[in-house]
Scaffold this motif. Sequence first.
Motif, mmCIF file in Angstrom:
data_model
loop_
_atom_site.group_PDB
_atom_site.id
_atom_site.type_symbol
_atom_site.label_atom_id
_atom_site.label_comp_id
_atom_site.label_asym_id
_atom_site.label_seq_id
_atom_site.Cartn_x
_atom_site.Cartn_y
_atom_site.Cartn_z
ATOM 1 N N ILE A 172 0.822 -1.207 0.000
ATOM 2 C CA ILE A 172 0.000 0.000 0.000
ATOM 3 C C ILE A 172 0.859 1.262 0.000
ATOM 4 O O ILE A 172 0.420 2.339 -0.414
ATOM 5 N N ASP A 173 2.114 1.120 0.428
ATOM 6 C CA ASP A 173 3.024 2.271 0.498
ATOM 7 C C ASP A 173 3.967 2.367 -0.693
ATOM 8 O O ASP A 173 4.852 3.235 -0.714
ATOM 9 N N LYS A 197 -1.694 4.040 -1.440
ATOM 10 C CA LYS A 197 -2.605 4.480 -0.375
ATOM 11 C C LYS A 197 -3.147 5.870 -0.670
ATOM 12 O O LYS A 197 -4.354 6.131 -0.513
ATOM 13 N N THR A 200 -5.804 5.636 -3.533
ATOM 14 C CA THR A 200 -7.075 4.978 -3.204
ATOM 15 C C THR A 200 -7.869 5.710 -2.129
ATOM 16 O O THR A 200 -9.064 5.454 -1.968
ATOM 17 N N THR A 201 -7.205 6.621 -1.413
ATOM 18 C CA THR A 201 -7.919 7.414 -0.389
ATOM 19 C C THR A 201 -8.159 8.852 -0.839
ATOM 20 O O THR A 201 -8.632 9.670 -0.056
ATOM 21 N N SER A 365 -10.555 -4.165 1.749
ATOM 22 C CA SER A 365 -10.849 -2.901 1.068
ATOM 23 C C SER A 365 -11.670 -1.953 1.926
ATOM 24 O O SER A 365 -11.651 -0.735 1.716
ATOM 25 N N GLU A 367 -11.335 -1.528 5.211
ATOM 26 C CA GLU A 367 -10.612 -1.051 6.388
ATOM 27 C C GLU A 367 -10.257 0.429 6.226
ATOM 28 O O GLU A 367 -9.745 0.836 5.189
ATOM 29 N N LEU A 369 -8.356 3.846 6.085
ATOM 30 C CA LEU A 369 -6.958 4.195 5.846
ATOM 31 C C LEU A 369 -6.676 5.668 6.082
ATOM 32 O O LEU A 369 -5.524 6.061 6.254
ATOM 33 N N PHE A 370 -7.733 6.491 6.064
ATOM 34 C CA PHE A 370 -7.538 7.929 6.242
ATOM 35 C C PHE A 370 -8.739 8.522 6.969
ATOM 36 O O PHE A 370 -9.879 8.214 6.639
ATOM 37 N N GLN A 377 -14.326 8.437 7.425
ATOM 38 C CA GLN A 377 -13.053 7.814 7.111
ATOM 39 C C GLN A 377 -13.099 7.286 5.669
ATOM 40 O O GLN A 377 -14.170 7.112 5.099
ATOM 41 N N GLY A 379 -11.657 4.190 3.102
ATOM 42 C CA GLY A 379 -10.966 2.927 2.901
ATOM 43 C C GLY A 379 -10.356 2.908 1.513
ATOM 44 O O GLY A 379 -9.932 3.941 0.992
ATOM 45 N N MET A 380 -10.299 1.731 0.903
ATOM 46 C CA MET A 380 -9.795 1.644 -0.467
ATOM 47 C C MET A 380 -10.936 2.028 -1.412
ATOM 48 O O MET A 380 -11.665 1.183 -1.928
#
Length: 445
Positions: A172-173, A197, A200-201, A365, A367, A369-370, A377, A379-380
Amino acid sequence: MNFMITFLYLAIAIVLVIKGLYNLLNVEKLANQMKQKREKKKDLKEISFDRLKLKAGINSLILLFVGVFIFISLRLDIGVRDIPDLVLQKGPDVSVQAYEDTIRTFLDENQLPGLVVGIVDGSDRYLFTYGYGDYSNYEVVNEKTLFEVGSITKTFTGILLADAVENGIVSIDDTVDMYLDTTKMGNNPVFKNITMKHLTTHTSGLPRLPQSFGFMFNAWLSGMTGGNPYKIVTKEKMYEYMEEAILVNPTGENWVYSNYGVGVLGMCLTEIHQRTYDELLQKTIAKPLGMTNTSVSFHQDKITSYADGFRSYKRLGNIAIGMKNAPWILEEGIVAAGGIRSTGEDMLLFLEALINESLPSITASKEPLFQVDEYRQIGMNWIIDDIEEIDESIIWHNGQTGGFNSYIGFYENKEAGIFVVANSTNSIQRLADDLMLLLINREVQ
């Protein structure tokens, strides 16, 4: 497009065509009028009468051309069609009334050419259809009618990324420059820091759309004529846009929705796998879930199954008047952001899989992430909203193309969710909100 604006454009087109034709039939009269005006102004520059006639003829042709252009760009569809009814294609008759009433109330207040609604309520599955898909052939919408789902495509792209991460193919990074040819993007340094990441965010800092003059002009022209603004965005063209890319926000700091960014993410995924986006979609999601009519391809042999998309639509009794929009067939440079077509039948399978987490990549997907703010929030490509009043979270995404509107959403901790898609740009968000509220109220009861 507002229907009153449609009538205004139509009126302008008719006036221009009539005036252009009238002037063409009276060129000599117009030339005489032009001559008299010049004499009154004491214009000393001598112009022959023949030249004045030529000038009058050219002006008349311009009026006629502009009027015809406006009329063609409206893509009008006018016909007499029976008023459609809501049809339950799938689901138990027991406890269906509340959903029917909610949908009918919305349709009474909002005119749509066609609509599909899918609902998962515990162990029950419902699929409603309404209206016409292929307007030219009077084909009613059914469970196999193909609709453009627009930006709901991004949720599929998020699952494709999650699958690649789960299988150790990508991190993801990882940054964009690890997978795309930097020389093709002019070694633009901004892509050395943008990760999967970030893409996708929607925190890459890239603008919503490429800022190239060519793209912006094509988007404007497509908006005016009901065309496809993304038809020029091939991989090669996207590399050109990336060479010119300038960030509108610092990378990783702010959530700024970006079709551009998800397009780049899709390019990274196809390069990693050395497959087209549709090949990835079929292998990873569509085939495992049994979604046999979900694709980004436009198949001529299924042409009568495609719903016509409308920019504007109005019913006056049995008379239906609409402005069609050309299909949005997206190229590999941007397809990951909004290119999928699907059916009600397939989208119900997808919704069920999302709720039941039928694939490991679906779980990943979703979860977060930001963190956007206290209640939202990302996710993907999923938007995750905390609803304080009901102590629940809704995971959702919506979409819109030139002729379609869509929504998919489900509760994080309950087996309940919906999808809605209409072949019109008239908003269906209120219907989606009402159905989601109905689902949670039924759960409470």
